[in-house]
Scaffold this motif. Structure first.
Motif, mmCIF file in Angstrom:
data_model
loop_
_atom_site.group_PDB
_atom_site.id
_atom_site.type_symbol
_atom_site.label_atom_id
_atom_site.label_comp_id
_atom_site.label_asym_id
_atom_site.label_seq_id
_atom_site.Cartn_x
_atom_site.Cartn_y
_atom_site.Cartn_z
ATOM 1 N N LYS A 7 -6.669 0.221 6.094
ATOM 2 C CA LYS A 7 -6.652 -0.163 4.686
ATOM 3 C C LYS A 7 -6.363 -1.656 4.561
ATOM 4 O O LYS A 7 -5.427 -2.173 5.188
ATOM 5 C CB LYS A 7 -5.593 0.655 3.932
ATOM 6 N N GLY A 151 -1.199 -0.435 -6.962
ATOM 7 C CA GLY A 151 -0.877 -0.291 -5.539
ATOM 8 C C GLY A 151 -1.438 0.984 -4.930
ATOM 9 O O GLY A 151 -1.163 1.315 -3.772
ATOM 10 N N ASP A 154 -3.088 2.330 -1.141
ATOM 11 C CA ASP A 154 -2.344 2.882 0.007
ATOM 12 C C ASP A 154 -2.469 4.398 0.006
ATOM 13 O O ASP A 154 -2.635 5.029 1.058
ATOM 14 C CB ASP A 154 -0.845 2.549 -0.091
ATOM 15 N N GLY A 209 7.499 -2.808 -3.208
ATOM 16 C CA GLY A 209 6.066 -2.721 -3.483
ATOM 17 C C GLY A 209 5.180 -2.687 -2.252
ATOM 18 O O GLY A 209 3.962 -2.588 -2.369
HETATM 19 MG MG MG Z 1 -0.221 -2.796 -2.231
#
Ligand code: MG
Ligand code: ADP
Ligand code: ASP
Length: 410
Positions: A7, A151, A154, A209
């Protein structure tokens, strides 16, 4: 052949050079014999720019349209990534979330993955392609595009790694791994070689984060080994894995600060069965994620009830509570959006005493007032005034020696 999921976060694909560099990494892994699936985020600050565009045309944009818009950021990256690989002579194909049946519920802007179709990916891998999947996005049963929350790439990556039974999920980002605290907020933080799912889950839920917290839930549930590492160098990062005995010896592994929280208090609610159930059922109905809940009995017939939620949900949460006020016979409602939550996390807390004392003393010595305290088996959190937040994080990190590698702490 083993599957490897890689990723790449926004900064790791921010421009053409970085996309080519990331593509080179994927190609190397393919040359080493892996079937490679790449999950990519939107480039640089593209998601922020898209949000700004939306707010310019409507300060309160419909969430469905927001997801429609935001998903375009990732779609740009994956096609560019595939083009870069093709340019290197490697067969590559990009897919949106919908194209691989990344099925989610219909909670726009914070959808949860329900299932993933793997056939299309495996077919292409078996034909020798590197497959590039758009992170952060999915599709609901009606075919509406959804996104997984900021976010969220992920989570796309780890969920895909689980579905594809990948050997490992590599998370390439702009830091060398998971640090004892956010290095931008506590520059003396040090990198950890490994961390347990439970610890990183707490840290991520409490504002670290570096990983989307849902991704860790998938990782733990489906035993995905996650390697968080830098996209800029080849050094070993942090391995996220099941707990091993030596982790128990570490008092506190990490500390976080969260500033995007708000707190709502209900003063003098009737102290009788069913009131908390009513309040939180209504909040759930409004799809508000509630964090810490504190209820205290103040007399035989009255109690105070408070909870925290994301600042972005405060407006909706307040409306729900105002509607409920008479039903639970609540005397007053108070709202605070000038708070910060500082937390320490470590599986070692289960077997060591004195962690709370050390934390409270560090805050007291720095003259930081504690508004409220919540705990779990492996964490302690204190709500403090927003203006004291940064100082609080620093003194807490110093107190637990989070500026030193584990073996050099007293
Ligand atoms: Mg991130
Ligand atoms: P990406 O775009 O690659 O997903 P993010 O910005 O989402 O990257 O995550 C990486 C950032 O997370 C780092 O730059 C760092 O500031 C922040 N961060 C917060 N807490 C931590 C921590 N404990 N360890 C490492 N990074 C952290
Ligand atoms: N592009 C999305 C965001 O900025 C998802 C991600 O980067 O993981 O939040």
């Amino acid at each position: 052949m083993a599957v490897l999921v890689q990723k790449f976060g926004g900064t790791s694909v921010a421009d053409a050079q970085k996309i080519r560099r990331a593509a080179g990494r994927a190609l190397n892994a393919a040359k080493q014999g892996f079937q490679v699936v790449v999950v990519a985020s939107a480039r640089g600050h593209q998601t922020d720019h898209l949000i700004a565009d939306a707010l310019e045309v409507n300060p309160n944009p419909p969430k469905r349209e927001m997801d429609m818009l935001l998903s375009t950021g990732e779609q740009q990256t994956v096609s560019l990534f595939a083009m870069a690989l093709e340019g290197m002579g490697q067969k590559a194909i990009s897919f949106t979330g919908a194209q691989i049946q990344m099925m989610t519920d219909n909670s726009y802007t914070k959808a949860r993955i329900q299932s993933i179709g793997v056939d299309r990916i495996f077919n292409k891998l078996n034909e020798g392609y590197i497959v590039i999947v758009a992170g952060f996005q999915g599709v609901d049963e009606q075919g509406n595009i959804t996104t997984l929350g900021r976010g969220g790439s992920d989570t796309s990556a780890v969920a895909l790694a689980a579905a594809l039974k990948a050997q490992m999920c590599e998370i390439f980002t702009d830091v060398d791994g998971v640090y004892t605290s956010d290095p931008r907020k506590y520059p003396k933080a040090v990198k950890m070689d490994q961390i347990s799912y439970d610890e990183i889950l707490e840290l991520a839920s409490l504002g670290a984060g570096v990983m989307h917290s849902r991704s860790i839930e998938f990782g733990k549930k489906y035993n995905v080994i996650i390697h968080v590492r830098s996209s800029m160098n080849d050094s070993k990062g942090t391995i996220i894995t099941h707990e091993v005995p030596q982790m128990e010896g570490i008092l506190v592994s990490g500390a976080t600060i969260q500033k995007d929280l708000a707190k709502i208090g209900l003063v003098d609610v009737d102290n009788k069965p069913g009131n908390a159930a009513k309040v939180f059922a209504q909040l759930a109905e409004a799809k508000i994620v509630v964090n810490d809940i504190i209820q205290t009995e103040v007399s035989a017939d009255k109690a105070n009830l408070s909870f925290t939620c994301a600042k972005s949900d405060l407006g909706d949460a307040k409306k729900v509570i105002e509607k409920m006020q008479s039903q639970v016979n609540c005397k007053a409602i108070f709202v605070r959006d000038d708070i910060a939550e500082v937390s320490v996390v470590g599986v070692g807390m289960r077997s060591h005493y004195g962690v709370a004392t050390k934390l409270f003393k560090a805050l007291a010595d720095a003259k930081v007032n504690i508004d409220s305290i919540t705990t779990s088996e492996i964490r302690i959190s204190c709500i403090v005034d927003l203006k004291d937040g940064d100082k609080a994080l620093t003194v807490v990190c110093d107190a637990f020696e989070l500026d030193k590698p584990v073996d050099q702490r007293k």
